[in-house]
Design a protein around this motif. Structure first.
Motif, PDB file in Angstrom:
ATOM      1  N   PHE A   5      35.440  45.418  50.741  1.00  0.00           N
ATOM      2  CA  PHE A   5      36.555  45.247  51.676  1.00  0.00           C
ATOM      3  C   PHE A   5      36.043  44.979  53.087  1.00  0.00           C
ATOM      4  O   PHE A   5      36.502  44.053  53.762  1.00  0.00           O
ATOM      5  CB  PHE A   5      37.438  46.494  51.646  1.00  0.00           C
TER       6      PHE A   5
ATOM      7  N   ASN B 122      36.106  41.697  55.574  1.00  0.00           N
ATOM      8  CA  ASN B 122      36.847  41.769  56.822  1.00  0.00           C
ATOM      9  C   ASN B 122      35.972  41.828  58.070  1.00  0.00           C
ATOM     10  O   ASN B 122      36.446  42.188  59.144  1.00  0.00           O
ATOM     11  CB  ASN B 122      37.808  42.961  56.773  1.00  0.00           C
TER      12      ASN B 122
ATOM     13  N   PRO C  54      46.436  52.649  50.194  1.00  0.00           N
ATOM     14  CA  PRO C  54      47.473  53.390  49.493  1.00  0.00           C
ATOM     15  C   PRO C  54      47.966  52.611  48.275  1.00  0.00           C
ATOM     16  O   PRO C  54      48.116  51.395  48.343  1.00  0.00           O
ATOM     17  CB  PRO C  54      48.583  53.557  50.542  1.00  0.00           C
ATOM     18  N   GLU C  55      48.150  53.318  47.188  1.00  0.00           N
ATOM     19  CA  GLU C  55      48.687  52.760  45.942  1.00  0.00           C
ATOM     20  C   GLU C  55      47.744  51.784  45.255  1.00  0.00           C
ATOM     21  O   GLU C  55      48.123  51.162  44.282  1.00  0.00           O
ATOM     22  CB  GLU C  55      50.041  52.066  46.172  1.00  0.00           C
ATOM     23  N   LEU C  56      46.520  51.636  45.755  1.00  0.00           N
ATOM     24  CA  LEU C  56      45.615  50.701  45.097  1.00  0.00           C
ATOM     25  C   LEU C  56      44.476  51.455  44.416  1.00  0.00           C
ATOM     26  O   LEU C  56      44.162  52.589  44.768  1.00  0.00           O
ATOM     27  CB  LEU C  56      45.015  49.711  46.107  1.00  0.00           C
TER      28      LEU C  56
ATOM     29  N   ALA D 153      39.696  40.433  42.659  1.00  0.00           N
ATOM     30  CA  ALA D 153      39.807  39.029  43.063  1.00  0.00           C
ATOM     31  C   ALA D 153      38.445  38.422  43.378  1.00  0.00           C
ATOM     32  O   ALA D 153      38.310  37.203  43.448  1.00  0.00           O
ATOM     33  CB  ALA D 153      40.710  38.912  44.278  1.00  0.00           C
ATOM     34  N   HIS D 154      37.444  39.275  43.587  1.00  0.00           N
ATOM     35  CA  HIS D 154      36.130  38.764  43.970  1.00  0.00           C
ATOM     36  C   HIS D 154      35.149  38.740  42.814  1.00  0.00           C
ATOM     37  O   HIS D 154      33.957  38.601  42.997  1.00  0.00           O
ATOM     38  CB  HIS D 154      35.574  39.600  45.127  1.00  0.00           C
TER      39      HIS D 154
ATOM     40  N   GLU E 126      49.188  40.474  55.560  1.00  0.00           N
ATOM     41  CA  GLU E 126      47.905  40.913  56.129  1.00  0.00           C
ATOM     42  C   GLU E 126      47.147  41.806  55.152  1.00  0.00           C
ATOM     43  O   GLU E 126      45.949  41.628  54.925  1.00  0.00           O
ATOM     44  CB  GLU E 126      48.106  41.659  57.449  1.00  0.00           C
TER      45      GLU E 126
ATOM     46  N   ARG F  24      43.522  40.944  53.646  1.00  0.00           N
ATOM     47  CA  ARG F  24      42.359  41.811  53.898  1.00  0.00           C
ATOM     48  C   ARG F  24      41.619  42.104  52.599  1.00  0.00           C
ATOM     49  O   ARG F  24      40.404  42.298  52.603  1.00  0.00           O
ATOM     50  CB  ARG F  24      42.799  43.107  54.572  1.00  0.00           C
ATOM     51  N   ILE F  25      42.359  42.162  51.516  1.00  0.00           N
ATOM     52  CA  ILE F  25      41.698  42.466  50.244  1.00  0.00           C
ATOM     53  C   ILE F  25      41.199  41.204  49.542  1.00  0.00           C
ATOM     54  O   ILE F  25      40.116  41.180  48.973  1.00  0.00           O
ATOM     55  CB  ILE F  25      42.634  43.303  49.357  1.00  0.00           C
ATOM     56  N   LEU F  26      41.950  40.136  49.610  1.00  0.00           N
ATOM     57  CA  LEU F  26      41.535  38.934  48.891  1.00  0.00           C
ATOM     58  C   LEU F  26      40.588  38.049  49.698  1.00  0.00           C
ATOM     59  O   LEU F  26      39.953  37.155  49.139  1.00  0.00           O
ATOM     60  CB  LEU F  26      42.758  38.121  48.466  1.00  0.00           C
TER      61      LEU F  26
ATOM     62  N   PRO G  21      53.016  49.978  50.607  1.00  0.00           N
ATOM     63  CA  PRO G  21      51.856  49.974  49.693  1.00  0.00           C
ATOM     64  C   PRO G  21      52.219  49.558  48.275  1.00  0.00           C
ATOM     65  O   PRO G  21      51.397  48.953  47.581  1.00  0.00           O
ATOM     66  CB  PRO G  21      51.354  51.428  49.720  1.00  0.00           C
ATOM     67  N   GLN G  22      53.476  49.851  47.859  1.00  0.00           N
ATOM     68  CA  GLN G  22      53.902  49.447  46.516  1.00  0.00           C
ATOM     69  C   GLN G  22      53.996  47.926  46.434  1.00  0.00           C
ATOM     70  O   GLN G  22      53.663  47.328  45.413  1.00  0.00           O
ATOM     71  CB  GLN G  22      55.269  50.058  46.170  1.00  0.00           C
TER      72      GLN G  22
ATOM     73  N   VAL H 198      52.208  45.778  48.214  1.00  0.00           N
ATOM     74  CA  VAL H 198      50.839  45.244  48.193  1.00  0.00           C
ATOM     75  C   VAL H 198      50.267  45.373  46.789  1.00  0.00           C
ATOM     76  O   VAL H 198      49.693  44.431  46.229  1.00  0.00           O
ATOM     77  CB  VAL H 198      49.950  45.998  49.207  1.00  0.00           C
ATOM     78  N   SER H 199      50.470  46.554  46.232  1.00  0.00           N
ATOM     79  CA  SER H 199      49.927  46.827  44.909  1.00  0.00           C
ATOM     80  C   SER H 199      50.535  45.880  43.867  1.00  0.00           C
ATOM     81  O   SER H 199      49.823  45.330  43.017  1.00  0.00           O
ATOM     82  CB  SER H 199      50.222  48.297  44.579  1.00  0.00           C
TER      83      SER H 199
ATOM     84  N   LEU I 251      49.134  42.319  44.322  1.00  0.00           N
ATOM     85  CA  LEU I 251      47.742  42.197  43.850  1.00  0.00           C
ATOM     86  C   LEU I 251      47.685  42.191  42.328  1.00  0.00           C
ATOM     87  O   LEU I 251      46.917  41.432  41.736  1.00  0.00           O
ATOM     88  CB  LEU I 251      46.881  43.336  44.417  1.00  0.00           C
TER      89      LEU I 251
END
Lengths: 816, 191
Positions: free
Chosen positions: A56, A60, A321-323, A331-332, B14, B18-20, B171-172, B174-175, B178
């Motif tokens: 991450f 970033n 959160p939630e991940l 994805a990577h 965003e 940030r994650i992808l 967050p839900q 985003v989750s 993804l």
């Protein structure tokens, strides 16, 4: 690509596999290290969480500085670009915490300025927040702990590193995109300011992102590297809770600290010091030693493992959160650039067993155990017999076992590897017994052991191999005896060479280093024969059936002797790890055999040693040739040699080397100065030799020439401390006093010390020192040696030579 | 590669970027003042605005979007993250013709069966439901319909305000996004 071509490095908590010159695979394990130890438990989900956080932040921060991340291969493995890693760790902090606080609170701002090169005002409290983050540096030490340095020292350090780098691989002037730092005269200075600048920006980004998640990043550590175009990139990991301190932001604002990083564990362990018994192994049921000698209680370990896993998960949930970690990395993902099975099998192949046995109880054997102990994946190094005083770290001695019990112990405790120090246990057949029990051993087989136990056999091999060696004849004990027992008529019944002085008379078999006499005249011949007569009963272990190895003495049923022409010159020794016809020479070491200064006094087992000692290229080639021919002859005769082979050589005035003897082991005290400078490549070859597998090519290993092991480049000096009686007469038991805090770079290597620091042998131990320059090493060694004393008033003073490395030969009798 | 279509704040955008990372290559926004544009610029995502108010009708606006998409390179997926306009069936047809391999999904802050349309979270508060859902679905010509790709649920408390519920939903969302992206790109990894 076969698994043998992959170079695997086992770090404390990560596995680093080079798959090509340009790419590596970094695998995060669930292990955790603290206080220079890998802790004896796994932390659930740690590998995945660490990888996800690093990925991450790598993604970033790409706008700030390029990094080594290429992609993920699975939840715990990532593909990265290789680079030349800068020899500095860069630490950025926004609060007065960690080692900075320790120094500040203990010694004040003056000391902080001295050590860290940072100006701080008086009267700050722990975790006081700075107006802006500050950068400090530590060196990545080749051995021991990392050392904090000031920016000025860091620049010097970088300069040396850059010089070495430019010597090895000059930067190509044509590379257009080569970073400008290499065109400037102040390249180290520029590189350091680039690094500092990048570190501060990275830290700002880290703080910005973590503050949005209700976290405060107190401090973190960065490592940088130069990529193949010599451009600076971020390497290692970034903003992981292993390398950073995170706390809850709300609590921090109200003056409380909740650590969401490895610091959580450090604090508990420091608070509960009694449970963290680093140097006091506790007896365990059904086993004389605990598996991990430095922990007392399993439940304590379990609670720490679960607690830390909880803190890491909490941190992750705050950031994402939630991940799940998988959501962050998936994805990577990219396909494996090599077959993952070949990576796994290379890891398995290059992974040492978790339990290793070292045979011996001398200084050499202690050094061997310490060398093996450095491997992260080794949990415990049992020493047989070892000494109780060695217990600690990963070492545990088995001095209460008999050799039959030892084989049982090895089977029940699943010992994976046995490494032999001294020759006697090999000649007695202990290695064969262990091999029969299925335990790989690093020791020559009985045929190979004959190179040490039968001097006549060795001479035959040398002659067949066409290696230069002194002319020699054999003589039986009856023949020798007849020379001193006046027979009728006084006719000499013995071989004529026994009258042709000078010569060397050698007992054929093992004689604890006392079986060699120089004979210059008839009187000395008489003395020599008397000496043999006194000792033969004790030496004739082979005749008495106590040796498993073959000798001529045993075949003939009578003690045999070698009469050898005396060679003039200076003695050198060379040690190589051998495997069939393959061998790699260890760095040359010099040992000092005479008891007293100026190479005077009686011969001893060795009063000191230094390493590395340069040898002229011609001489070096002669040494290699001797190993090459000897190993080839042995292999062609169906007796391939494997294990360490020690060659004693005599070099004459014309720089011509001849073989005096072979030993089937490492030397003492040479080992003490050789092994600490060597790394994993030797250890791995030792392991592969024991498995009878070919050595890996390690084609991408840096600076690796054929038959040469990598050395850390430091000069080492070892000064033996002996009882004043040594080597004549036995010494009484005394209690040794060793200074507690040795100077940096110095180590006490025990040989004849039992529990309670009670001495039990003539050579008690010695002080090993390492430094960039030989003079430095010698000086710091001699700062420590005189501090080693016997307890009690009016007690004897330990004996040591004062001229190791630079013998004072003025006015002293020349060595024979 | 992914192209995002947004109209507003872009918080979810965003978090996803940030994650992808660079897998999200482009943003297309229909509101010139939307904060998402600045977020994209900070995150080094190419941002372009196709102002809906400078086109006389939906079709000409969509035509311009298709034109912009052509310059987006080889994208695999279009993700609608708070895109506040309905896409016409003509647009979707064009999409399928020009990029037969690509997919288009929409983040809908409601269970599809319970609510279609904008402002799903406000509807949940207004109707005082105890639980609510977040849906990511494939886009079909019919408004907020199409096969569900991922789904999350969350509690709605009696004292929730729009802000507190949005915090919990973020967050839900985003989750869910993804997961949907992961599901749709599993066969063909993201470029």
């Amino acid at each position: 690509m076969t698994s043998s071509q992959l170079e695997v490095q086992f770090g404390k908590v990560r596995i680093n596999t080079a798959i090509s010159k340009r790419e590596r695979i970094l695998t995060s394990t669930p292990r955790i290290s603290a206080f220079d130890c890998v802790l004896p438990f796994d932390v659930e989900s740690k590998g995945q969480i660490l990888q996800a956080i690093s990925v991450f932040f790598f993604i970033n921060t790409r706008d700030i500085i390029p990094n080594h991340f290429i992609g993920c291969l699975d939840a715990q493995s990532m593909l990265v670009r290789s680079g030349k890693v800068l020899p500095l760790e860069v630490i950025v902090r926004c609060t007065l915490s960690g080692s900075l606080w320790k120094t500040y609170s203990a010694s004040g701002p003056a000391e902080v300025r001295q050590v860290f090169g940072v100006e701080l005002p008086d009267g700050l409290a722990q975790h006081a927040r700075f107006s802006k983050p500050i950068v400090t540096f530590t060196t990545k030490a080749a051995f021991g702990h990392d050392e904090t340095v000031t920016p000025a020292q860091a620049t010097l350090h970088l300069e040396q590193w850059l010089n070495a780098l430019n010597t090895d691989e000059p930067a190509t002037a044509t590379a257009e995109d080569a970073s400008s730092i290499f065109k400037s005269p102040d390249q180290a200075q520029n590189l350091l300011s680039q690094v500092t600048d990048a570190a501060l920006k990275l830290f700002d980004r880290g703080q910005e992102i973590s503050e949005k998640s209700g976290l405060l990043l107190l401090d973190t550590k960065y490592e940088f590297a130069l990529d193949e175009k010599r451009q600076l990139m971020l390497a290692d990991e970034i903003h992981t809770p292993d390398a950073s301190r995170y706390v809850d932001l709300e609590l921090f604002r109200s003056g409380k600290i909740e650590h969401l990083s490895k610091e959580w564990l450090r604090e508990i362990v420091q608070r509960e010091e009694s449970a963290f018994l680093k140097n006091a192994p506790e007896p365990e049921k059904n086993s004389p030693f605990v598996l991990r000698p430095f922990w007392q209680s399993d439940s304590f370990s379990e609670s720490l493992a679960a607690g830390l896993s909880g803190q890491y998960k909490k941190l992750f949930a705050r950031l994402f959160p939630e991940l799940t970690p998988w959501d962050v990395v998936s994805a990577h993902l990219q396909p494996w650039p090599v077959d993952p099975n070949s990576v796994r099998s290379a890891e398995a192949r290059q992974r040492l067993p978790s339990k290793v046995l070292v045979i011996g109880n001398g200084g050499r054997d202690y050094t061997l155990a310490s060398f093996i102990e450095k491997a992260a994946e080794v949990d415990v190094v049992y020493c047989f017999p070892g000494r109780e005083s060695w217990n600690g770290g990963k070492k545990a001695s088995l001095n209460k076992l008999s050799s039959d019990q030892l084989v049982e112990f090895c089977k029940t405790h699943k010992i994976g590897w046995a490494v032999f120090g001294p020759e006697i246990p090999i000649a007695q057949g202990l290695a064969e017994k262990l091999r029969t029990a299925g335990i790989p051993c690093l020791a020559p087989d009985l045929a190979g052991a004959m190179l040490e136990s039968s001097k006549i056999y060795t001479k035959e091999i040398l002659q067949r191999a066409a290696c230069p060696t002194a002319e020699a004849w054999t003589a039986g004990w009856a023949e020798l005896k007849s020379l001193v027992e006046k027979t009728d008529g006084g006719k000499p019944p013995a071989h004529a060479v026994l009258d042709q002085y000078p010569y060397v008379l050698k007992y054929e078999s093992l004689a604890a280093g006392k079986g060699v006499c120089l004979v210059f005249n008839e009187n000395e011949r008489k003395q020599a024969i008397e000496h043999f007569s006194e000792n033969l009963a004790a030496w004739s272990a082979d005749l008495a059936g106590r040796l498993a190895v073959d000798t001529y003495t045993r075949r003939i049923g009578e003690p045999q002797f070698l009469v050898e022409k005396l060679l003039p010159g200076r003695e050198i020794s060379a040690i190589a790890l051998c495997h069939g016809e393959e061998f790699c020479l260890l760095p040359y070491a010099q040992d000092f055999k005479r008891r007293n200064d100026g190479q005077s006094g009686p011969n001893t087992g060795g009063m000191g040693s230094v390493c590395p000692v340069p040898l002229s290229p011609e001489l070096d080639e002669q040494v290699r040739d001797i190993f090459r021919k000897t190993l080839k002859t042995l292999a062609s005769e169906g007796k391939p040699y494997s294990g360490f082979l020690f060659a004693g050589l005599m070099v004459d005035d014309n720089n011509f080397a001849q073989v005096l003897e072979f030993n089937c082991r490492l030397g003492d005290p040479e080992t003490q100065v050789i092994l600490p400078g060597l790394g994993r490549d030797l250890l791995l070859n030792m392991w592969l030799t024991s498995l009878n597998l070919p050595w890996s090519g390690n084609p991408w290993a840096q600076n690796l020439q054929p038959n040469v092991v990598r050395h850390d480049g430091l000069q080492r000096c070892f000064v033996v401390v002996a009882s004043p009686e040594y080597p004549n007469g036995s010494a009484p038991r005394r209690t040794l006093q060793i200074p507690e805090n040795m100077k940096a770079g110095c180590n006490w290597i025990p040989s004849g010390v039992d529990a309670g620091n009670s001495t039990s042998a003539g050579r008690i131990g010695g002080v090993l020192s390492a430094a960039a320059h030989k003079e430095q090493a010698v000086r710091s060694c001699y700062n420590v040696v005189p501090q080693i004393r016997f307890a009690g008033e009016n007690s004897a003073i330990p004996h040591f030579r004062r001229d190791i490395c630079f013998p004072n030969l003025n006015g002293a009798p020349a060595a024979k | 590669m992914i192209v995002a279509l947004c109209s507003g704040q872009g918080r979810t955008f965003e978090a996803v970027v940030r994650i992808l990372g660079q897998h999200v290559s482009d943003l297309i926004c229909d509101m010139p003042d939307a904060p998402v544009i600045q977020r994209a610029q900070r995150l080094l995502v190419r941002a372009r605005c196709v102002d809906r108010n400078s086109f006389p009708d939906r079709l000409s606006h969509e035509k311009q979007i298709l034109k912009e998409l052509e310059s987006c390179g080889n994208f695999q997926l279009i993700v609608l993250l708070g895109y506040m306009r309905i896409l016409s069936s003509e647009f979707l047809k064009q999409l399928r013709t020009k990029w037969p391999e690509s997919e288009i999904i929409n983040l809908h802050p409601a269970p599809l069966s319970l609510y279609k349309g904008a402002h799903g979270l406000n509807y949940a508060l207004d109707t005082k439901v105890p639980r609510w859902g977040i849906t990511v679905h494939r886009v079909t010509p019919e408004l907020d319909s199409g096969p569900v790709v991922s789904y999350r649920t969350l509690d709605v408390y009696p004292d929730d305000t729009f802000e507190t519920l949005r915090e919990r939903a973020h967050p839900q969302e985003v989750s869910a996004v993804l997961e949907a992206i992961d599901t749709l790109t599993r066969r063909r990894p993201l470029q």
